[in-house]
Design an enzyme around this catalytic site. Structure first.
Site, PDB file in Angstrom:
ATOM      1  N   ASP A 228       0.881  -1.159   0.000  1.00 23.82           N
ATOM      2  CA  ASP A 228       0.000   0.000   0.000  1.00 23.82           C
ATOM      3  C   ASP A 228       0.928   1.221   0.000  1.00 23.82           C
ATOM      4  O   ASP A 228       2.118   1.122   0.352  1.00 23.82           O
ATOM      5  CB  ASP A 228      -0.956  -0.001   1.203  1.00 23.82           C
ATOM      6  CG  ASP A 228      -2.151   0.932   0.954  1.00 23.82           C
ATOM      7  OD1 ASP A 228      -2.079   1.761   0.018  1.00 23.82           O
ATOM      8  OD2 ASP A 228      -3.160   0.838   1.687  1.00 23.82           O
TER       9      ASP A 228
HETATM   10  C1  BGC Z   1      -4.923   3.417   0.025  1.00 22.21           C
HETATM   11  C2  BGC Z   1      -5.001   2.451  -1.145  1.00 22.21           C
HETATM   12  C3  BGC Z   1      -4.782   3.197  -2.419  1.00 22.21           C
HETATM   13  C4  BGC Z   1      -3.429   3.901  -2.360  1.00 22.21           C
HETATM   14  C5  BGC Z   1      -3.118   4.722  -3.592  1.00 22.21           C
HETATM   15  C6  BGC Z   1      -3.641   4.218  -0.006  1.00 22.21           C
HETATM   16  O1  BGC Z   1      -3.647   5.194   0.991  1.00 22.21           O
HETATM   17  O2  BGC Z   1      -4.998   2.693   1.227  1.00 22.21           O
HETATM   18  O3  BGC Z   1      -6.247   1.813  -1.158  1.00 22.21           O
HETATM   19  O4  BGC Z   1      -4.847   2.323  -3.513  1.00 22.21           O
HETATM   20  O5  BGC Z   1      -3.450   4.802  -1.258  1.00 22.21           O
HETATM   21  O6  BGC Z   1      -3.926   5.839  -3.663  1.00 22.21           O
END
Ligand code: BGC
Length: 765
Positions: A228
């Site tokens: 993530d």
């Molecule tokens: C979120 C993800 C997301 C990523 C990119 C993160 O903070 O938890 O779900 O895909 O950011 O935006």
């Protein structure tokens, strides 16, 4: 497909390390001299959030269809439709030059307070897994990748970057990993995104057990694991743990750490090569699908409308709906003019167009007169004047339709909810309006359950509209006027109050950890087993027609676990309009070695029926429908015995019950050890064979010793110390019981038990 192995051989250590970290917020690092292109990823999950500049994380994204969010999708229980949504998402990815869409999310809704619940499907892992697999299959069928997220046990926003989810292995397997497992096995997502949090003390990004052992080795995941955004703390530990690609980039320091670790021997280059191989495989796969072009904006808007119609849930209806001849309709609530159709955070889409609920209602209402009052402000202030205005409109109308949206300050990615309530103003508004106008319909737009105790009795109807996507306004109007017969059913329980919710005493944790103390018992598994009343149960939803279930059958009364069993039932539309019914099959284990929830969803089917029509629904239950994860055997096991198959219209509306007998084909290894209790020795087939013959001898010695010397009947079961000694001894380790009898034994109890253990463990060989 390129010869990946030969590219890896030609790559320098620096190039390999760089490939394992992003080049920007949304791209992989290309290796031009070897013809390795960049790959572009974008959020997800219910629309394409393609930012035009890959170096920006949150600039306004390019217009794309905003489909309903996962709460609404799952409420449709419609795997075919969700697959179609996946295909449409892929078409938009292709048009917007996106190789991999970051979604879907398959985390469980442990508590209705989870700020990101709107992005997740269900409190039930079977349903969530089916939904995730079908959307992935849809997207990937068009040559676009997905990222199944957030793996694992990311069930809250509070301290989501650091908190440790303390959860036992069985609960992990049966509740928190199952949806991921199903999606991986049924759909092979190109990528899996690890979560930010720790699981039992180790960051998910470094979790060898979760990433290498379970995901890659046990489930056979072939794609790459991406972090993530910002989830990596120790890049080398993450590579060793199975995390292939770190995002976002660039991260020069991380690249250097990896290079240094290989040079110093801290990281085996073979581990790095394996991650490089996984990344290259997906990069080249992505490039097989040519990008750019256009997509059909209107057709996708129409699809979004269709999905919203299938996912909305009629929760209450005293007969007022569908609306018919009302001439004056008071439309109250700012969500009628400003549609609330998606949640805040990384999933936020820039919609191609938005259906305005008020306008759509007017279109359906034809010549009826619609009046409008805003009803509540954008912020959390209390405005009696707005309530007064709404009340006076409602009084002079034939019906009042209230559009109530849970505001973003109460529900979003990044923070959890603190209660289940609407705002104070919204509650006061509903109460005041319904007091003067009993014909009041409440339309809700929210991503997770809200409490309704204060006002539900006073209103005529409640329609759960969810975060309904950009076309949801049309779906609401169609349902209210009966153009569409509602058919959605809840994919999560609506509790009566917050203190009833399963993790209440362990939410949201503190001091760095959150204990999953309720174990397996989340959602209906908890309410059912505790026999607690709820506001609306899992699987519940009303229709404008009614359905009768009859003629339930199973393919076999007695069956082998590996064959499974097929359940059929006839469903008849007994009302006057066409409709769809969602038939659910739950399994109840009559007797099990370890505690199990009262019942669990193991199959479902959606069927469309004209008035008077009957169709036979068929649902297959496989090995896993009857199995549970045994933490000592470290595998899914089945046990011989009787199971009830509950054919149901909701978790609390069981229409038919059949009982079947399962024969386990498992030949389980003997897991007896020095600490095994007498009961465990007797229950284990090898243990029973070896120790069984001595049991009576041991029992009579024990009863004699504790029987106070008497021979009468009382002493046979009660002993001189006022208890049935064997009831206690049976749950003590064999060795400990023998310690009390050592004078009568030919050898020391430890040697005796060691000898028995050698015998049982040699039996299976
Ligand atoms: C979120 C993800 C997301 C990523 C990119 C993160 O903070 O938890 O779900 O895909 O950011 O935006």
């Amino acid at each position: 497909m390129k010869n990946i192995q030969s590219i890896i051989t030609k790559m320098t250590l620096e190039e390999k390390a760089a490939l394992c970290t992003g080049a920007s917020h949304w791209t992989t690092t290309p290796v031009e001299r070897l013809g390795v292109p960049e790959m572009i990823v974008s959020d997800g999950p219910h629309g394409v959030r393609r930012v035009p500049d890959v170096n920006s994380i949150a600039m306004e994204s390019l217009p794309a269809t905003c489909f309903p969010t996962a709460s609404c999708l799952a409420s449709s229980w419609d795997v075919d439709l969700i697959r179609k949504m996946g295909e449409a998402l892929a078409e938009e990815c292709i048009a917007l030059n996106v190789d991999v869409l970051l979604g879907p999310g398959a985390n469980m809704k442990r508590s209705p307070l989870g700020g990101r619940n709107f992005e997740y499907f269900s409190e039930d892992p079977y349903l969530a897994g089916e939904m995730a697999a079908s959307i992935i299959n849809g997207i990937q069928s068009k040559g676009v990748g997905t990222s199944l997220k957030h793996y694992a046990a990311n069930n809250q926003e509070f301290q989501r970057f650091s908190i440790s989810a303390e959860v036992d292995e069985r609960t992990l397997r049966e509740i928190y990993l199952t949806a991921f497992e199903k999606a991986v096995k049924q759909a092979q997502p190109w990528t899996v995104m690890c979560s930010y949090n720790k699981v039992n003390g180790t960051f998910a990004s470094e979790h060898n057990h979760l990433l290498n052992e379970i995901l890659k080795n046990e489930w056979g995941f072939e794609g790459l694991v991406v972090s993530d955004w910002g989830a990596v703390r120790d890049r080398v530990a993450a590579l060793n743990g199975g995390l292939d690609w770190e995002m976002p980039g660039p991260q020069d320091r991380r690249v250097k750490e990896v290079v240094d670790a290989v040079r110093s021997g801290k990281l085996d280059e073979a581990v790095l090569d394996e991650s490089v191989r996984r990344i290259l495989r997906i990069v080249f796969k992505a490039k097989e699908t040519p990008k750019n072009g256009t997509f059909d904006v209107d057709a996708h808007h129409e699809l979004a409308h269709k999905i919203a119609s299938e996912g909305m849930i009629l929760l209450k209806n005293n007969g007022l709906l569908p609306l018919k001849d009302q001439q004056h309709i008071a439309v109250i609530g700012r969500a009628a003019e400003n549609a609330h159709f998606q949640g805040g955070g990384s999933s936020h889409i820039n919609p191609t167009k938005v259906a305005v609920p008020f306008k759509e209602l007017q279109a359906q209402a034809k010549d009826a007169e619609l009046t409008y009052a805003e009803g509540y402000p954008t912020d959390n202030s209390f405005r009696q004047d707005m309530i007064d205005q709404a009340v006076s409109l409602a009084k002079s109308s034939d019906v009042a339709v209230l559009y109530i949206a849970l505001p973003t300050f109460k529900e979003s990615e990044g923070y959890d909810r603190t209660d289940l309530d609407l705002t104070e103003q919204q509650v006061a508004l509903i109460k005041a309006v319904s007091k003067v106008q009993p014909k009041t319909v409440v339309v809700l737009n929210n991503g997770a359950p809200v409490a309704m105790n204060e006002w539900i009795d006073g209103v005529a109807a409640v329609l759960e509209g969810w975060m309904m996507g950009q076309a949801g306004g049309v779906a609401i109007a169609n349902v209210l006027f009966g153009k569409v017969n509602p058919c959605g059913k809840l994919a999560e329980t609506f509790p009566l109050k917050l203190s009833d919710t399963p993790p209440h005493l362990n939410w949201p944790g503190g001091a760095g950890e959150v204990r999953y103390g309720e174990g397996l018992f989340i959602g209906y598994r908890y309410y059912d087993t505790k026999e607690m009343p709820v506001l609306f149960p899992f699987g519940y939803g009303l229709s404008y027609t009614t359905f009768a279930y009859s003629n339930p059958k199973v393919s076999a009364k007695t069956f082998k676990d590996t064959d499974g069993v097929t359940v059929t039932v006839d469903v008849k539309n007994t009302g006057n309009v066409s409709g769809k019914e969602i038939v659910q099959v739950y399994v109840h284990d009559q007797k099990s070695g370890l505690v199990r929830p009262q019942k669990e969803l193991k199959g479902f089917a959606k069927v469309e029926l004209k008035p008077g029509e009957t169709k036979t629904v068929s649902i297959h239950l496989d090995f896993r429908a009857f199995a549970y994860y045994h933490p000592e055997y470290k595998q899914w096991i089945t046990e011989d015995g009787d199971f009830d198959i509950l054919i149901a219209a909701s978790a609390t509306d069981i229409r038919q019950t059949l009982t079947v007998t399962l024969e386990s084909t498992l030949n389980l290894p003997c897991i007896l050890d020095k600490e095994s209790t007498i009961r465990e020795w007797m229950a284990d087939p090898s243990g029973n064979a070896v120790f069984g013959p001595f049991y009576t001898q041991m029992e009579s010695a024990a009863r004699k010793m504790f029987g106070g010397g008497g021979d009468n009947e009382r002493y046979a079961t009660e002993s001189a110390i006022g208890m049935d000694i064997m009831e206690m001894f049976n749950d003590m380790p064999l060795v400990s019981v023998l310690m009390f009898q050592q004078d009568a034994l030919p050898m020391h109890p430890e040697d005796l038990v060691n000898g028995l253990l050698m015998q049982v463990h040699s039996l299976g060989k």
